[in-house]
Scaffold this motif. Sequence first.
Motif, PDB file in Angstrom:
ATOM      1  N   GLY A 187       0.721  -1.190  -0.138  1.00  0.00           N
ATOM      2  CA  GLY A 187       0.123   0.051   0.020  1.00  0.00           C
ATOM      3  C   GLY A 187       0.870   1.436   0.146  1.00  0.00           C
ATOM      4  O   GLY A 187       0.516   2.266  -0.679  1.00  0.00           O
ATOM      5  N   LEU A 188       2.005   1.180   0.676  1.00  0.00           N
ATOM      6  CA  LEU A 188       2.841   2.537   0.853  1.00  0.00           C
ATOM      7  C   LEU A 188       3.608   2.759  -0.644  1.00  0.00           C
ATOM      8  O   LEU A 188       3.471   3.982  -1.022  1.00  0.00           O
ATOM      9  CB  LEU A 188       3.930   2.271   1.671  1.00  0.00           C
ATOM     10  N   HIS A 189       3.651   1.604  -1.244  1.00  0.00           N
ATOM     11  CA  HIS A 189       4.311   1.694  -2.761  1.00  0.00           C
ATOM     12  C   HIS A 189       3.166   2.333  -3.636  1.00  0.00           C
ATOM     13  O   HIS A 189       3.189   2.909  -4.615  1.00  0.00           O
ATOM     14  CB  HIS A 189       4.864   0.651  -3.167  1.00  0.00           C
ATOM     15  N   VAL A 190       1.979   1.523  -3.414  1.00  0.00           N
ATOM     16  CA  VAL A 190       0.728   2.083  -4.195  1.00  0.00           C
ATOM     17  C   VAL A 190       0.519   3.627  -4.113  1.00  0.00           C
ATOM     18  O   VAL A 190       0.060   4.181  -5.235  1.00  0.00           O
ATOM     19  CB  VAL A 190      -0.506   1.197  -3.894  1.00  0.00           C
TER      20      VAL A 190
ATOM     21  N   PRO B 132      -4.203   1.077   6.490  1.00  0.00           N
ATOM     22  CA  PRO B 132      -2.836   1.071   7.388  1.00  0.00           C
ATOM     23  C   PRO B 132      -2.129   2.008   6.773  1.00  0.00           C
ATOM     24  O   PRO B 132      -1.287   2.693   7.494  1.00  0.00           O
ATOM     25  CB  PRO B 132      -2.576  -0.248   7.259  1.00  0.00           C
ATOM     26  N   ALA B 133      -1.955   1.990   5.436  1.00  0.00           N
ATOM     27  CA  ALA B 133      -0.785   2.742   4.799  1.00  0.00           C
ATOM     28  C   ALA B 133      -1.116   4.188   5.056  1.00  0.00           C
ATOM     29  O   ALA B 133      -0.150   5.137   5.178  1.00  0.00           O
ATOM     30  CB  ALA B 133      -0.602   2.256   3.148  1.00  0.00           C
TER      31      ALA B 133
ATOM     32  N   SER C  15       9.166   8.389   7.624  1.00  0.00           N
ATOM     33  CA  SER C  15      10.168   7.519   6.849  1.00  0.00           C
ATOM     34  C   SER C  15       9.189   6.219   6.553  1.00  0.00           C
ATOM     35  O   SER C  15       8.215   5.775   7.230  1.00  0.00           O
ATOM     36  CB  SER C  15      11.274   7.044   7.976  1.00  0.00           C
ATOM     37  N   LEU C  16       9.750   5.525   5.638  1.00  0.00           N
ATOM     38  CA  LEU C  16       9.010   4.348   5.378  1.00  0.00           C
ATOM     39  C   LEU C  16       8.684   3.348   6.377  1.00  0.00           C
ATOM     40  O   LEU C  16       7.640   2.695   6.554  1.00  0.00           O
ATOM     41  CB  LEU C  16       9.700   3.857   3.958  1.00  0.00           C
ATOM     42  N   GLY C  17      10.017   2.757   7.061  1.00  0.00           N
ATOM     43  CA  GLY C  17       9.920   1.975   8.058  1.00  0.00           C
ATOM     44  C   GLY C  17       9.249   2.308   9.242  1.00  0.00           C
ATOM     45  O   GLY C  17       8.181   1.409   9.620  1.00  0.00           O
ATOM     46  N   ARG C  18       8.853   3.509   9.563  1.00  0.00           N
ATOM     47  CA  ARG C  18       8.080   3.969  10.667  1.00  0.00           C
ATOM     48  C   ARG C  18       6.311   3.820  10.134  1.00  0.00           C
ATOM     49  O   ARG C  18       5.296   3.394  10.966  1.00  0.00           O
ATOM     50  CB  ARG C  18       8.487   5.257  11.122  1.00  0.00           C
ATOM     51  N   GLN C  19       6.366   4.233   9.092  1.00  0.00           N
ATOM     52  CA  GLN C  19       5.025   4.491   8.494  1.00  0.00           C
ATOM     53  C   GLN C  19       4.558   2.702   8.283  1.00  0.00           C
ATOM     54  O   GLN C  19       3.381   2.477   8.761  1.00  0.00           O
ATOM     55  CB  GLN C  19       4.909   4.931   6.962  1.00  0.00           C
ATOM     56  N   TRP C  20       5.234   1.749   8.036  1.00  0.00           N
ATOM     57  CA  TRP C  20       4.857   0.548   7.970  1.00  0.00           C
ATOM     58  C   TRP C  20       4.630  -0.059   9.357  1.00  0.00           C
ATOM     59  O   TRP C  20       3.585  -0.691   9.427  1.00  0.00           O
ATOM     60  CB  TRP C  20       6.099  -0.433   7.532  1.00  0.00           C
TER      61      TRP C  20
END
Length: 415
Positions: free
Chosen positions: A25-28, A199-200, A209-214
Amino acid sequence: MNPLDFLGLPLMACLLLIVVHCQFGLHVIQRNVIFVDLTLAQCAALGATVAFMQGHLPGTLGAYAWSLGLAWAGALALSLIRFAPKNVPHEALVGVLYVACSAGGVLLIDSAPQGAEHLKQMLTGSILTVTPEEVLKAALIYTPIIGLLHLASRRGWMAGNGGRAWLIDLLFYAAFGVVVTSSVAMAGVLLVFSFLIIPAVCGKLLANSLGRQWAWGIALGGLASLGGLLLSLWADTSPGATLVTVFAVVLLLVMVVPRLVMSVAVRRHAVWLSVRTAAVAVGVSLAWLAAQPRADQPLLDVAEKAMPALQSVYMRTDERDAIADSQAYVKRYAGELDKLSERERNSRWMGTDDDETVRRISSFQQSYNEMIKGEQFVMQETRARARERLRWPVTLILMMGMSGYLLRNRLPLRR
Protein backbone atom coordinates in the motif's frame (compact mmCIF):
# COMPACT_ATOMS: atom_id res chain seq x y z
CA MET A 1 -15.29 -20.47 25.56
CA ASN A 2 -12.83 -17.60 25.48
CA PRO A 3 -13.45 -15.42 22.37
CA LEU A 4 -9.72 -15.08 21.82
CA ASP A 5 -9.44 -18.86 21.43
CA PHE A 6 -11.99 -18.74 18.62
CA LEU A 7 -10.58 -15.57 17.03
CA GLY A 8 -6.90 -16.44 17.34
CA LEU A 9 -6.48 -17.89 13.85
CA PRO A 10 -8.57 -15.20 12.06
CA LEU A 11 -6.59 -12.51 13.91
CA MET A 12 -3.32 -14.16 12.83
CA ALA A 13 -4.57 -14.17 9.23
CA CYS A 14 -5.50 -10.49 9.46
CA LEU A 15 -2.06 -9.58 10.83
CA LEU A 16 -0.36 -11.54 8.06
CA LEU A 17 -2.43 -9.76 5.41
CA ILE A 18 -1.78 -6.36 6.99
CA VAL A 19 2.00 -6.88 7.14
CA VAL A 20 2.11 -7.65 3.42
CA HIS A 21 -0.55 -5.31 2.11
CA CYS A 22 0.60 -2.32 4.13
CA GLN A 23 4.02 -2.58 2.47
CA PHE A 24 2.41 -2.80 -0.97
CA GLY A 25 0.00 0.00 0.00
CA LEU A 26 2.83 2.43 0.74
CA HIS A 27 4.25 1.83 -2.75
CA VAL A 28 0.80 2.08 -4.33
CA ILE A 29 0.21 5.45 -2.67
CA GLN A 30 3.66 6.60 -3.77
CA ARG A 31 2.89 5.59 -7.36
CA ASN A 32 -0.56 7.26 -7.12
CA VAL A 33 -2.39 4.18 -8.40
CA ILE A 34 -4.76 3.78 -5.46
CA PHE A 35 -7.31 1.49 -7.07
CA VAL A 36 -4.81 -0.99 -8.51
CA ASP A 37 -5.37 -3.35 -5.58
CA LEU A 38 -9.14 -3.22 -5.97
CA THR A 39 -8.81 -3.91 -9.69
CA LEU A 40 -6.39 -6.81 -9.29
CA ALA A 41 -8.57 -8.23 -6.52
CA GLN A 42 -11.58 -8.06 -8.83
CA CYS A 43 -9.58 -9.78 -11.58
CA ALA A 44 -8.74 -12.58 -9.14
CA ALA A 45 -12.40 -12.72 -8.08
CA LEU A 46 -13.41 -13.03 -11.75
CA GLY A 47 -11.01 -15.94 -12.09
CA ALA A 48 -12.53 -17.58 -9.01
CA THR A 49 -15.98 -17.09 -10.53
CA VAL A 50 -14.91 -18.73 -13.78
CA ALA A 51 -13.53 -21.65 -11.78
CA PHE A 52 -16.77 -21.81 -9.77
CA MET A 53 -18.81 -22.02 -12.98
CA GLN A 54 -16.61 -24.87 -14.20
CA GLY A 55 -17.12 -26.87 -11.02
CA HIS A 56 -13.81 -26.20 -9.24
CA LEU A 57 -14.31 -25.98 -5.48
CA PRO A 58 -12.84 -23.00 -3.59
CA GLY A 59 -9.32 -23.69 -2.35
CA THR A 60 -8.49 -26.26 -5.03
CA LEU A 61 -5.61 -25.99 -7.47
CA GLY A 62 -7.96 -25.33 -10.38
CA ALA A 63 -9.64 -22.41 -8.63
CA TYR A 64 -6.25 -20.94 -7.64
CA ALA A 65 -4.90 -21.32 -11.19
CA TRP A 66 -7.88 -19.48 -12.69
CA SER A 67 -7.64 -16.69 -10.11
CA LEU A 68 -3.89 -16.26 -10.58
CA GLY A 69 -4.21 -16.37 -14.35
CA LEU A 70 -6.81 -13.61 -14.44
CA ALA A 71 -4.83 -11.60 -11.88
CA TRP A 72 -1.70 -11.81 -14.07
CA ALA A 73 -3.74 -10.81 -17.11
CA GLY A 74 -4.91 -7.76 -15.14
CA ALA A 75 -1.28 -7.07 -14.13
CA LEU A 76 -0.24 -7.09 -17.79
CA ALA A 77 -3.06 -4.69 -18.67
CA LEU A 78 -2.13 -2.37 -15.80
CA SER A 79 1.54 -2.32 -16.81
CA LEU A 80 0.55 -1.24 -20.35
CA ILE A 81 -1.45 1.72 -19.04
CA ARG A 82 1.75 3.80 -18.87
CA PHE A 83 1.75 3.81 -22.71
CA ALA A 84 -1.76 5.35 -22.85
CA PRO A 85 -2.13 8.89 -24.23
CA LYS A 86 -1.03 11.58 -21.81
CA ASN A 87 -4.42 13.31 -21.82
CA VAL A 88 -6.14 10.16 -20.50
CA PRO A 89 -5.89 9.80 -16.69
CA HIS A 90 -4.46 6.43 -15.70
CA GLU A 91 -6.93 6.06 -12.83
CA ALA A 92 -9.77 6.25 -15.38
CA LEU A 93 -8.39 3.22 -17.23
CA VAL A 94 -7.87 1.37 -13.95
CA GLY A 95 -11.51 2.05 -13.11
CA VAL A 96 -12.64 0.78 -16.51
CA LEU A 97 -10.76 -2.49 -15.95
CA TYR A 98 -12.36 -2.83 -12.51
CA VAL A 99 -15.94 -2.33 -13.68
CA ALA A 100 -15.39 -4.63 -16.66
CA CYS A 101 -14.23 -7.46 -14.37
CA SER A 102 -17.09 -6.75 -11.96
CA ALA A 103 -19.66 -6.84 -14.74
CA GLY A 104 -18.16 -10.03 -16.13
CA GLY A 105 -18.43 -11.71 -12.74
CA VAL A 106 -22.06 -10.66 -12.35
CA LEU A 107 -22.94 -11.97 -15.81
CA LEU A 108 -21.32 -15.32 -15.09
CA ILE A 109 -23.05 -15.98 -11.76
CA ASP A 110 -26.39 -14.42 -12.68
CA SER A 111 -28.02 -17.77 -13.46
CA ALA A 112 -25.82 -20.02 -11.32
CA PRO A 113 -27.17 -21.82 -8.24
CA GLN A 114 -25.96 -20.11 -5.07
CA GLY A 115 -24.66 -17.27 -7.25
CA ALA A 116 -25.59 -14.60 -4.73
CA GLU A 117 -23.75 -16.47 -1.98
CA HIS A 118 -20.66 -16.74 -4.18
CA LEU A 119 -20.77 -13.01 -4.94
CA LYS A 120 -21.06 -12.20 -1.24
CA GLN A 121 -18.16 -14.56 -0.54
CA MET A 122 -15.99 -12.75 -3.09
CA LEU A 123 -16.80 -9.32 -1.63
CA THR A 124 -16.61 -9.95 2.11
CA GLY A 125 -14.65 -13.22 2.30
CA SER A 126 -14.75 -15.73 5.14
CA ILE A 127 -11.99 -14.67 7.47
CA LEU A 128 -13.61 -16.39 10.47
CA THR A 129 -13.43 -19.83 8.84
CA VAL A 130 -9.82 -19.60 7.68
CA THR A 131 -7.82 -22.77 8.28
CA PRO A 132 -4.24 -23.17 9.55
CA GLU A 133 -3.25 -24.65 6.19
CA GLU A 134 -4.47 -21.51 4.38
CA VAL A 135 -2.54 -19.22 6.73
CA LEU A 136 0.64 -21.30 6.39
CA LYS A 137 0.33 -21.43 2.60
CA ALA A 138 -0.18 -17.65 2.43
CA ALA A 139 2.82 -17.05 4.72
CA LEU A 140 5.04 -19.20 2.50
CA ILE A 141 3.89 -17.25 -0.57
CA TYR A 142 4.11 -13.80 1.03
CA THR A 143 7.51 -14.10 2.72
CA PRO A 144 9.77 -14.15 -0.38
CA ILE A 145 7.63 -11.55 -2.16
CA ILE A 146 7.74 -9.06 0.70
CA GLY A 147 11.50 -9.67 1.04
CA LEU A 148 12.13 -8.95 -2.65
CA LEU A 149 9.90 -5.86 -2.50
CA HIS A 150 11.81 -4.52 0.50
CA LEU A 151 15.15 -5.22 -1.20
CA ALA A 152 14.04 -3.54 -4.42
CA SER A 153 12.88 -0.49 -2.48
CA ARG A 154 16.13 -0.23 -0.52
CA ARG A 155 18.32 -0.46 -3.64
CA GLY A 156 16.22 1.86 -5.78
CA TRP A 157 15.15 -0.75 -8.30
CA MET A 158 11.59 0.57 -8.33
CA ALA A 159 12.51 3.59 -10.48
CA GLY A 160 13.25 3.50 -14.19
CA ASN A 161 12.44 4.87 -17.62
CA GLY A 162 11.28 3.47 -20.93
CA GLY A 163 11.23 -0.30 -21.35
CA ARG A 164 12.85 -0.87 -17.96
CA ALA A 165 10.05 1.06 -16.26
CA TRP A 166 7.44 -1.07 -18.03
CA LEU A 167 9.23 -4.26 -16.95
CA ILE A 168 9.39 -3.00 -13.35
CA ASP A 169 5.67 -2.21 -13.44
CA LEU A 170 4.89 -5.64 -14.87
CA LEU A 171 6.93 -7.46 -12.21
CA PHE A 172 5.45 -5.29 -9.44
CA TYR A 173 1.86 -5.91 -10.55
CA ALA A 174 2.55 -9.61 -11.16
CA ALA A 175 3.89 -10.02 -7.60
CA PHE A 176 0.95 -8.02 -6.37
CA GLY A 177 -1.37 -10.36 -8.28
CA VAL A 178 0.12 -13.40 -6.53
CA VAL A 179 -0.49 -11.76 -3.15
CA VAL A 180 -4.00 -10.63 -4.02
CA THR A 181 -5.02 -14.05 -5.34
CA SER A 182 -4.34 -15.65 -1.97
CA SER A 183 -5.76 -12.69 -0.03
CA VAL A 184 -9.10 -12.58 -1.83
CA ALA A 185 -9.71 -16.26 -1.14
CA MET A 186 -9.35 -15.59 2.60
CA ALA A 187 -10.64 -12.06 3.13
CA GLY A 188 -12.64 -10.93 0.07
CA VAL A 189 -12.25 -7.94 -2.25
CA LEU A 190 -13.43 -5.20 0.12
CA LEU A 191 -11.35 -6.29 3.10
CA VAL A 192 -8.23 -6.74 0.96
CA PHE A 193 -8.59 -3.16 -0.29
CA SER A 194 -8.98 -1.95 3.30
CA PHE A 195 -5.85 -3.84 4.36
CA LEU A 196 -3.93 -2.24 1.52
CA ILE A 197 -4.94 1.41 1.77
CA ILE A 198 -6.12 2.25 5.29
CA PRO A 199 -3.07 1.10 7.34
CA ALA A 200 -0.76 2.71 4.77
CA VAL A 201 -2.65 6.02 4.93
CA CYS A 202 -2.56 5.92 8.74
CA GLY A 203 1.20 5.37 8.59
CA LYS A 204 1.58 8.28 6.17
CA LEU A 205 -0.30 10.55 8.57
CA LEU A 206 1.74 9.57 11.64
CA ALA A 207 5.32 9.16 10.36
CA ASN A 208 7.72 10.32 7.68
CA SER A 209 10.10 7.41 7.04
CA LEU A 210 8.97 4.30 5.21
CA GLY A 211 9.90 1.97 8.06
CA ARG A 212 7.95 3.92 10.67
CA GLN A 213 4.97 4.26 8.36
CA TRP A 214 4.96 0.48 7.95
CA ALA A 215 5.22 -0.02 11.72
CA TRP A 216 2.36 2.39 12.44
CA GLY A 217 0.22 0.75 9.77
CA ILE A 218 0.80 -2.74 11.21
CA ALA A 219 0.09 -1.59 14.78
CA LEU A 220 -3.13 0.26 13.99
CA GLY A 221 -4.25 -2.42 11.55
CA GLY A 222 -3.76 -5.09 14.21
CA LEU A 223 -5.80 -3.12 16.76
CA ALA A 224 -8.54 -2.50 14.18
CA SER A 225 -8.60 -6.20 13.27
CA LEU A 226 -8.94 -7.27 16.90
CA GLY A 227 -11.70 -4.73 17.52
CA GLY A 228 -13.54 -5.64 14.32
CA LEU A 229 -13.45 -9.39 15.02
CA LEU A 230 -14.66 -8.92 18.60
CA LEU A 231 -17.43 -6.57 17.43
CA SER A 232 -18.49 -9.05 14.74
CA LEU A 233 -18.63 -11.87 17.27
CA TRP A 234 -20.55 -9.77 19.81
CA ALA A 235 -23.04 -8.22 17.36
CA ASP A 236 -23.35 -11.34 15.16
CA THR A 237 -22.59 -9.40 11.98
CA SER A 238 -20.64 -10.19 8.82
CA PRO A 239 -16.94 -10.21 9.82
CA GLY A 240 -15.72 -8.78 6.51
CA ALA A 241 -18.13 -5.83 6.47
CA THR A 242 -17.56 -5.20 10.18
CA LEU A 243 -13.78 -5.13 9.74
CA VAL A 244 -14.04 -2.69 6.82
CA THR A 245 -16.23 -0.39 8.92
CA VAL A 246 -13.87 -0.51 11.91
CA PHE A 247 -10.88 0.22 9.67
CA ALA A 248 -12.69 3.27 8.28
CA VAL A 249 -13.44 4.49 11.82
CA VAL A 250 -9.77 4.05 12.79
CA LEU A 251 -8.69 6.14 9.79
CA LEU A 252 -11.17 8.85 10.77
CA LEU A 253 -9.82 8.90 14.32
CA VAL A 254 -6.23 9.11 13.10
CA MET A 255 -7.17 12.09 10.95
CA VAL A 256 -9.21 13.93 13.60
CA VAL A 257 -7.83 13.09 17.05
CA PRO A 258 -4.28 14.52 16.65
CA ARG A 259 -5.71 17.85 15.51
CA LEU A 260 -8.05 17.96 18.49
CA VAL A 261 -5.27 17.09 20.92
CA MET A 262 -2.84 19.66 19.52
CA SER A 263 -5.18 22.66 19.62
CA VAL A 264 -7.35 23.73 22.54
CA ALA A 265 -9.16 26.20 20.30
CA VAL A 266 -9.95 23.44 17.81
CA ARG A 267 -11.29 21.26 20.63
CA ARG A 268 -13.56 24.05 21.86
CA HIS A 269 -14.73 24.78 18.34
CA ALA A 270 -15.44 21.07 17.74
CA VAL A 271 -17.44 20.79 20.97
CA TRP A 272 -19.39 23.96 20.22
CA LEU A 273 -20.03 22.83 16.66
CA SER A 274 -21.23 19.43 17.89
CA VAL A 275 -23.62 21.05 20.37
CA ARG A 276 -25.04 23.38 17.74
CA THR A 277 -25.39 20.54 15.23
CA ALA A 278 -27.22 18.41 17.80
CA ALA A 279 -29.51 21.34 18.68
CA VAL A 280 -30.34 21.95 15.02
CA ALA A 281 -31.01 18.23 14.48
CA VAL A 282 -33.35 18.11 17.49
CA GLY A 283 -35.15 21.26 16.32
CA VAL A 284 -35.63 19.91 12.80
CA SER A 285 -36.85 16.60 14.19
CA LEU A 286 -39.38 18.32 16.46
CA ALA A 287 -40.61 20.50 13.59
CA TRP A 288 -41.05 17.40 11.40
CA LEU A 289 -42.90 15.66 14.24
CA ALA A 290 -45.25 18.61 14.60
CA ALA A 291 -45.87 18.83 10.85
CA GLN A 292 -46.10 15.10 10.03
CA PRO A 293 -46.54 12.99 13.18
CA ARG A 294 -47.43 9.87 11.15
CA ALA A 295 -44.38 10.07 8.92
CA ASP A 296 -41.02 8.44 9.64
CA GLN A 297 -39.19 10.08 12.54
CA PRO A 298 -35.57 8.85 12.27
CA LEU A 299 -34.13 10.74 15.25
CA LEU A 300 -37.03 9.84 17.55
CA ASP A 301 -36.84 6.19 16.43
CA VAL A 302 -33.12 6.06 17.26
CA ALA A 303 -33.74 7.69 20.65
CA GLU A 304 -36.50 5.19 21.47
CA LYS A 305 -34.32 2.25 20.45
CA ALA A 306 -31.50 3.50 22.68
CA MET A 307 -33.88 4.35 25.56
CA PRO A 308 -37.08 2.27 25.37
CA ALA A 309 -38.38 4.05 28.48
CA LEU A 310 -38.81 7.15 26.33
CA GLN A 311 -42.03 5.65 24.94
CA SER A 312 -43.66 5.95 28.36
CA VAL A 313 -43.51 9.75 27.99
CA TYR A 314 -46.21 9.86 25.34
CA MET A 315 -47.66 6.32 25.10
CA ARG A 316 -50.38 4.84 27.27
CA THR A 317 -49.89 1.49 29.00
CA ASP A 318 -52.17 -0.37 26.60
CA GLU A 319 -50.26 1.04 23.61
CA ARG A 320 -46.90 -0.06 25.00
CA ASP A 321 -48.32 -3.52 25.73
CA ALA A 322 -49.65 -3.80 22.16
CA ILE A 323 -46.24 -2.89 20.71
CA ALA A 324 -44.48 -5.36 23.02
CA ASP A 325 -46.84 -8.16 21.96
CA SER A 326 -46.30 -7.38 18.28
CA GLN A 327 -42.51 -7.36 18.75
CA ALA A 328 -42.69 -10.78 20.41
CA TYR A 329 -44.74 -12.17 17.51
CA VAL A 330 -42.34 -10.66 14.95
CA LYS A 331 -39.38 -12.30 16.70
CA ARG A 332 -41.19 -15.64 16.75
CA TYR A 333 -42.23 -15.46 13.08
CA ALA A 334 -38.72 -14.35 12.05
CA GLY A 335 -37.24 -17.38 13.82
CA GLU A 336 -39.57 -19.73 11.99
CA LEU A 337 -38.81 -17.95 8.72
CA ASP A 338 -35.05 -18.41 9.24
CA LYS A 339 -35.56 -22.14 9.79
CA LEU A 340 -37.61 -22.43 6.60
CA SER A 341 -35.06 -20.41 4.61
CA GLU A 342 -32.24 -22.63 5.81
CA ARG A 343 -34.19 -25.74 4.84
CA GLU A 344 -35.00 -24.29 1.41
CA ARG A 345 -31.32 -23.49 0.77
CA ASN A 346 -30.31 -27.01 1.73
CA SER A 347 -33.06 -28.45 -0.46
CA ARG A 348 -32.05 -26.46 -3.53
CA TRP A 349 -28.35 -27.06 -3.03
CA MET A 350 -28.28 -30.68 -1.81
CA GLY A 351 -31.62 -31.95 -3.17
CA THR A 352 -32.87 -33.30 0.16
CA ASP A 353 -36.56 -32.51 -0.58
CA ASP A 354 -38.77 -32.97 -3.62
CA ASP A 355 -40.29 -30.11 -5.64
CA GLU A 356 -43.65 -30.30 -3.84
CA THR A 357 -41.99 -29.90 -0.45
CA VAL A 358 -39.98 -26.94 -1.73
CA ARG A 359 -43.16 -25.26 -3.00
CA ARG A 360 -44.84 -25.81 0.38
CA ILE A 361 -41.84 -24.29 2.13
CA SER A 362 -42.07 -21.24 -0.15
CA SER A 363 -45.78 -20.94 0.64
CA PHE A 364 -45.08 -21.01 4.38
CA GLN A 365 -42.37 -18.39 3.91
CA GLN A 366 -44.83 -16.07 2.19
CA SER A 367 -47.35 -16.62 4.99
CA TYR A 368 -44.82 -15.77 7.69
CA ASN A 369 -43.72 -12.69 5.74
CA GLU A 370 -47.31 -11.49 5.56
CA MET A 371 -47.80 -12.08 9.30
CA ILE A 372 -44.62 -10.13 10.05
CA LYS A 373 -45.85 -7.26 7.88
CA GLY A 374 -49.18 -7.34 9.75
CA GLU A 375 -47.50 -7.07 13.14
CA GLN A 376 -45.24 -4.30 11.85
CA PHE A 377 -48.33 -2.43 10.66
CA VAL A 378 -49.87 -2.77 14.12
CA MET A 379 -46.73 -1.32 15.73
CA GLN A 380 -46.51 1.49 13.20
CA GLU A 381 -50.19 2.44 13.57
CA THR A 382 -50.07 2.34 17.39
CA ARG A 383 -46.94 4.49 17.43
CA ALA A 384 -48.41 6.94 14.90
CA ARG A 385 -51.59 7.45 16.92
CA ALA A 386 -49.57 8.09 20.06
CA ARG A 387 -47.32 10.56 18.25
CA GLU A 388 -50.31 12.48 16.89
CA ARG A 389 -51.03 13.55 20.46
CA LEU A 390 -47.60 15.19 20.54
CA ARG A 391 -48.34 17.61 17.69
CA TRP A 392 -49.60 20.55 19.74
CA PRO A 393 -47.27 20.23 22.75
CA VAL A 394 -44.28 20.04 20.37
CA THR A 395 -45.58 23.03 18.41
CA LEU A 396 -45.84 25.03 21.64
CA ILE A 397 -42.28 24.05 22.62
CA LEU A 398 -40.97 25.13 19.21
CA MET A 399 -42.75 28.48 19.40
CA MET A 400 -41.36 29.14 22.87
CA GLY A 401 -37.84 28.17 21.76
CA MET A 402 -38.03 30.37 18.67
CA SER A 403 -39.33 33.30 20.70
CA GLY A 404 -36.51 32.93 23.20
CA TYR A 405 -33.93 32.79 20.39
CA LEU A 406 -35.30 35.96 18.78
CA LEU A 407 -35.38 37.79 22.09
CA ARG A 408 -31.82 36.76 22.83
CA ASN A 409 -30.25 37.54 19.46
CA ARG A 410 -32.43 40.14 17.76
CA LEU A 411 -33.77 42.56 20.37
CA PRO A 412 -31.40 45.06 22.08
CA LEU A 413 -30.98 44.38 25.81
CA ARG A 414 -30.44 47.07 28.42
CA ARG A 415 -27.77 46.56 31.05
